[in-house]
Design a protein around this motif. Structure first.
Motif, PDB file in Angstrom:
ATOM      1  N   VAL A 194      48.864  46.309  41.075  1.00 23.49           N
ATOM      2  CA  VAL A 194      48.615  45.666  42.373  1.00 23.49           C
ATOM      3  C   VAL A 194      47.129  45.620  42.712  1.00 23.49           C
ATOM      4  CG1 VAL A 194      50.884  46.267  43.285  1.00 23.49           C
ATOM      5  CG2 VAL A 194      48.967  47.827  43.651  1.00 23.49           C
ATOM      6  N   GLY A 195      46.320  46.449  42.028  1.00 26.07           N
ATOM      7  CA  GLY A 195      44.892  46.447  42.311  1.00 26.07           C
ATOM      8  C   GLY A 195      44.079  46.759  41.071  1.00 26.07           C
ATOM      9  N   ILE A 196      42.990  46.038  40.866  1.00 26.64           N
ATOM     10  CA  ILE A 196      42.073  46.280  39.749  1.00 26.64           C
ATOM     11  C   ILE A 196      40.663  46.370  40.317  1.00 26.64           C
ATOM     12  CG2 ILE A 196      41.249  45.501  37.498  1.00 26.64           C
ATOM     13  CD1 ILE A 196      43.705  43.735  37.262  1.00 26.64           C
ATOM     14  N   TYR A 197      39.944  47.435  39.947  1.00 29.25           N
ATOM     15  CA  TYR A 197      38.567  47.653  40.409  1.00 29.25           C
ATOM     16  C   TYR A 197      37.668  47.711  39.181  1.00 29.25           C
ATOM     17  CZ  TYR A 197      41.054  48.711  44.677  1.00 29.25           C
ATOM     18  OH  TYR A 197      41.883  48.622  45.772  1.00 29.25           O
ATOM     19  N   VAL A 198      36.782  46.726  39.066  1.00 29.49           N
ATOM     20  CA  VAL A 198      35.987  46.537  37.853  1.00 29.49           C
ATOM     21  C   VAL A 198      34.513  46.798  38.159  1.00 29.49           C
ATOM     22  CG1 VAL A 198      35.360  44.950  36.002  1.00 29.49           C
ATOM     23  CG2 VAL A 198      37.636  44.804  37.043  1.00 29.49           C
ATOM     24  N   VAL A 199      33.967  47.876  37.611  1.00 28.04           N
ATOM     25  CA  VAL A 199      32.552  48.195  37.789  1.00 28.04           C
ATOM     26  C   VAL A 199      31.788  47.650  36.589  1.00 28.04           C
ATOM     27  CG1 VAL A 199      30.835  50.028  38.020  1.00 28.04           C
ATOM     28  CG2 VAL A 199      33.060  50.255  39.145  1.00 28.04           C
ATOM     29  N   ARG A 200      30.911  46.664  36.842  1.00 28.84           N
ATOM     30  CA  ARG A 200      30.120  46.045  35.780  1.00 28.84           C
ATOM     31  C   ARG A 200      28.635  46.325  35.939  1.00 28.84           C
ATOM     32  NH1 ARG A 200      29.975  40.600  34.914  1.00 28.84           N
ATOM     33  NH2 ARG A 200      29.921  41.025  32.675  1.00 28.84           N
ATOM     34  N   ASN A 201      28.225  46.796  37.097  1.00 32.04           N
ATOM     35  CA  ASN A 201      26.813  47.093  37.337  1.00 32.04           C
ATOM     36  C   ASN A 201      26.313  48.037  36.249  1.00 32.04           C
ATOM     37  OD1 ASN A 201      24.315  48.052  38.216  1.00 32.04           O
ATOM     38  ND2 ASN A 201      24.942  48.212  40.357  1.00 32.04           N
ATOM     39  N   PRO A 202      25.369  47.609  35.405  1.00 33.13           N
ATOM     40  CA  PRO A 202      24.929  48.456  34.281  1.00 33.13           C
ATOM     41  C   PRO A 202      24.338  49.795  34.719  1.00 33.13           C
ATOM     42  CG  PRO A 202      23.524  46.505  34.517  1.00 33.13           C
ATOM     43  CD  PRO A 202      24.702  46.291  35.404  1.00 33.13           C
ATOM     44  N   ASP A 203      23.766  49.850  35.917  1.00 30.04           N
ATOM     45  CA  ASP A 203      23.222  51.120  36.406  1.00 30.04           C
ATOM     46  C   ASP A 203      24.331  52.157  36.597  1.00 30.04           C
ATOM     47  OD1 ASP A 203      20.748  49.953  36.416  1.00 30.04           O
ATOM     48  OD2 ASP A 203      20.703  49.606  38.586  1.00 30.04           O
ATOM     49  N   LYS A 204      25.509  51.692  36.969  1.00 28.90           N
ATOM     50  CA  LYS A 204      26.639  52.598  37.211  1.00 28.90           C
ATOM     51  C   LYS A 204      27.383  52.946  35.923  1.00 28.90           C
ATOM     52  CE  LYS A 204      27.362  51.105  41.987  1.00 28.90           C
ATOM     53  NZ  LYS A 204      28.317  50.556  42.984  1.00 28.90           N
ATOM     54  N   LEU A 205      27.077  52.238  34.856  1.00 27.18           N
ATOM     55  CA  LEU A 205      27.713  52.515  33.554  1.00 27.18           C
ATOM     56  C   LEU A 205      26.814  53.322  32.626  1.00 27.18           C
ATOM     57  CD1 LEU A 205      29.187  48.959  32.814  1.00 27.18           C
ATOM     58  CD2 LEU A 205      30.351  50.876  33.923  1.00 27.18           C
ATOM     59  N   GLU A 226      24.980  47.337  52.628  1.00 32.26           N
ATOM     60  CA  GLU A 226      25.222  46.059  53.282  1.00 32.26           C
ATOM     61  C   GLU A 226      24.401  44.945  52.623  1.00 32.26           C
ATOM     62  OE1 GLU A 226      24.403  46.714  57.380  1.00 32.26           O
ATOM     63  OE2 GLU A 226      26.226  47.908  57.732  1.00 32.26           O
ATOM     64  N   ALA A 227      23.244  45.320  52.064  1.00 32.92           N
ATOM     65  CA  ALA A 227      22.382  44.332  51.391  1.00 32.92           C
ATOM     66  C   ALA A 227      22.635  44.295  49.885  1.00 32.92           C
ATOM     67  CB  ALA A 227      20.916  44.676  51.663  1.00 32.92           C
ATOM     68  N   TYR A 228      23.643  45.005  49.419  1.00 28.36           N
ATOM     69  CA  TYR A 228      23.950  45.116  47.990  1.00 28.36           C
ATOM     70  C   TYR A 228      24.370  43.755  47.438  1.00 28.36           C
ATOM     71  CZ  TYR A 228      26.107  47.364  43.837  1.00 28.36           C
ATOM     72  OH  TYR A 228      26.447  47.777  42.574  1.00 28.36           O
ATOM     73  N   GLY A 229      24.092  43.518  46.184  1.00 27.94           N
ATOM     74  CA  GLY A 229      24.436  42.248  45.548  1.00 27.94           C
ATOM     75  C   GLY A 229      25.917  42.161  45.210  1.00 27.94           C
ATOM     76  N   GLY A 230      26.736  41.755  46.168  1.00 25.51           N
ATOM     77  CA  GLY A 230      28.179  41.654  45.943  1.00 25.51           C
ATOM     78  C   GLY A 230      28.921  42.858  46.502  1.00 25.51           C
ATOM     79  N   TRP A 231      30.120  43.096  45.993  1.00 23.95           N
ATOM     80  CA  TRP A 231      30.949  44.202  46.465  1.00 23.95           C
ATOM     81  C   TRP A 231      30.467  45.516  45.869  1.00 23.95           C
ATOM     82  CZ3 TRP A 231      33.800  42.861  50.394  1.00 23.95           C
ATOM     83  CH2 TRP A 231      34.235  41.533  50.496  1.00 23.95           C
ATOM     84  N   TRP A 232      30.437  46.556  46.701  1.00 27.20           N
ATOM     85  CA  TRP A 232      29.979  47.872  46.257  1.00 27.20           C
ATOM     86  C   TRP A 232      31.191  48.742  45.928  1.00 27.20           C
ATOM     87  CZ3 TRP A 232      30.486  53.030  47.009  1.00 27.20           C
ATOM     88  CH2 TRP A 232      29.468  53.860  46.508  1.00 27.20           C
ATOM     89  N   LEU A 233      31.250  49.203  44.673  1.00 29.04           N
ATOM     90  CA  LEU A 233      32.274  50.152  44.251  1.00 29.04           C
ATOM     91  C   LEU A 233      31.587  51.454  43.839  1.00 29.04           C
ATOM     92  CD1 LEU A 233      34.604  47.894  42.048  1.00 29.04           C
ATOM     93  CD2 LEU A 233      35.157  48.888  44.278  1.00 29.04           C
ATOM     94  N   GLY A 279      29.106  43.846  40.279  1.00 25.31           N
ATOM     95  CA  GLY A 279      28.040  43.574  39.318  1.00 25.31           C
ATOM     96  C   GLY A 279      26.681  44.015  39.816  1.00 25.31           C
ATOM     97  N   GLY A 280      26.617  44.415  41.091  1.00 23.95           N
ATOM     98  CA  GLY A 280      25.374  44.913  41.662  1.00 23.95           C
ATOM     99  C   GLY A 280      24.252  43.892  41.711  1.00 23.95           C
ATOM    100  N   GLY A 281      24.583  42.612  41.546  1.00 23.46           N
ATOM    101  CA  GLY A 281      23.551  41.595  41.524  1.00 23.46           C
ATOM    102  C   GLY A 281      22.777  41.559  40.213  1.00 23.46           C
ATOM    103  N   LYS A 282      23.216  42.379  39.245  1.00 26.01           N
ATOM    104  CA  LYS A 282      22.489  42.468  37.967  1.00 26.01           C
ATOM    105  C   LYS A 282      23.220  41.768  36.830  1.00 26.01           C
ATOM    106  CE  LYS A 282      20.014  46.561  39.297  1.00 26.01           C
ATOM    107  NZ  LYS A 282      19.368  47.816  38.871  1.00 26.01           N
ATOM    108  N   VAL A 283      24.530  41.641  36.957  1.00 26.65           N
ATOM    109  CA  VAL A 283      25.324  40.875  35.999  1.00 26.65           C
ATOM    110  C   VAL A 283      26.295  40.026  36.813  1.00 26.65           C
ATOM    111  CG1 VAL A 283      25.135  42.590  34.160  1.00 26.65           C
ATOM    112  CG2 VAL A 283      27.038  42.721  35.779  1.00 26.65           C
ATOM    113  N   PRO A 284      26.795  38.932  36.255  1.00 26.46           N
ATOM    114  CA  PRO A 284      27.708  38.080  37.020  1.00 26.46           C
ATOM    115  C   PRO A 284      28.953  38.832  37.463  1.00 26.46           C
ATOM    116  CG  PRO A 284      26.935  36.953  35.042  1.00 26.46           C
ATOM    117  CD  PRO A 284      26.491  38.379  34.924  1.00 26.46           C
TER     118      PRO A 284
END
Length: 299
Positions: free
Chosen positions: A283-294, A85-92, A217-222
């Motif tokens: 119809v849907g695109i889910y983009v994970v940019r958070n470097p920790d998750k990559l 809930e306190a995550y920086g943006g949407w959590w995927l 982006g996890g609050g770490k990248v835009p």
């Protein structure tokens, strides 16, 4: 100290039983938690408890381990809810990525059996931990209601109600469309080429009018503070990235068991992308940019 000693002196048969069950246990914990680190922590905790248990009294090692892993996952997910809930943006969920050319190993096949898509896990985040467990055990792992009731410590009637509510929510938020891998891959091939070269009309033609994009982006990248729910805006985003970054490359991969794309900017992995397709359009695109998750993804 006692726990460490006991985990070190487990018998070969104990280790074999856990190793045999491990792919299924990973599949359960990952679907509950959505991150590799949390999943591995739960499996480590279950392994320690396994070596502390009186195994001679167990009727089924696998059933015992599944119960322990599911309950540990529920507890960990309850704790993670506040963090998310306190995550920086949407959590995927953290994506599980394999090269398209790799044939799945038997262990991987078990881990990926059933729906593992990012789109499904995104919807499951809206369920309570116990609803999520009940839904997964019934709809993905085909457990009967008596087993689910024993696992969750609830009545069969309560478990049926939880599964019914969860199924309605999943169906409402994410209708299920069956698309062959070949059709999925072909559409992504065209989308990747159009996006790489910034072909606005070609990108727009591949998107449904009501397409949506979720970025993490996890609050770490835009990333985006809201869900983009407009095909024209999504088209603009992909075109502007090429103009802004220049050296953009897409690589095909299997993301959570389905065809997906890895995007590289200046040869550095920038995102892992999953797609939902309906009637030949995205119809849907889910983009994970958070470097920790990559970080675990290799080229």
């Amino acid at each position: 100290m006692t726990t460490t000693k006991r985990t070190q002196i487990g018998t070969d048969s104990e280790d074999t039983a856990f190793t045999t069950a491990r792919p299924r246990l990973f599949a359960i914990a990952y679907r509950m938690l959505g991150t590799r680190a949390d999943t591995e922590d739960v499996l480590q905790d279950a392994w320690m408890r396994w070596h502390q248990a009186d195994q001679s009294a167990l009727q089924s090692a696998e059933a015992w381990l599944i119960t322990v892993v599911t309950r540990l996952s529920i507890d960990r997910l309850r704790a993670a809810k506040a963090e998310r809930e306190a995550y920086g943006g949407w959590w995927l969920p953290e994506p599980l990525v394999e090269a398209e050319s790799n044939a799945p190993t038997p262990e991987t096949a078990v881990e990926l059996a059933g729906d593992l898509s990012v789109a499904l896990l995104w919807v499951l985040e809206r369920l309570s931990p116990e609803e999520r467990a009940a839904f997964l055990m019934r709809q993905v792992f085909d457990q009967d209601y008596a087993e689910i009731a024993a696992l969750l410590g609830k009545s069969e009637a309560a478990c049926r109600q939880m599964v019914h509510r969860a199924s309605d929510r999943v169906q409402q938020d994410r209708p299920r469309f069956d698309v062959s891998d070949d059709a999925h891959r072909d559409l992504l091939e065209r989308f990747a080429e159009a996006s790489r070269s910034g072909q606005r009309d070609a990108i727009r033609a591949l998107l449904a009018d009501d397409a949506h994009l979720v970025g993490d982006g996890g609050g770490k990248v835009p990333s985006f503070a809201r869900i983009i729910q407009n095909a024209e805006q999504i088209t603009k985003i992909y075109c502007e990235l090429v103009r802004a970054m220049g050296n953009v490359r897409y690589q095909h991969a299997r993301v959570n068991g389905e065809p997906g794309l890895l995007r590289y900017v200046d040869e550095k992995l920038e995102s892992a992308q999953s797609f939902v397709i309906e009637n030949g359009r995205i119809v849907g695109i889910y983009v994970v940019r958070n470097p920790d998750k990559l970080a675990h993804i290799t080229a």
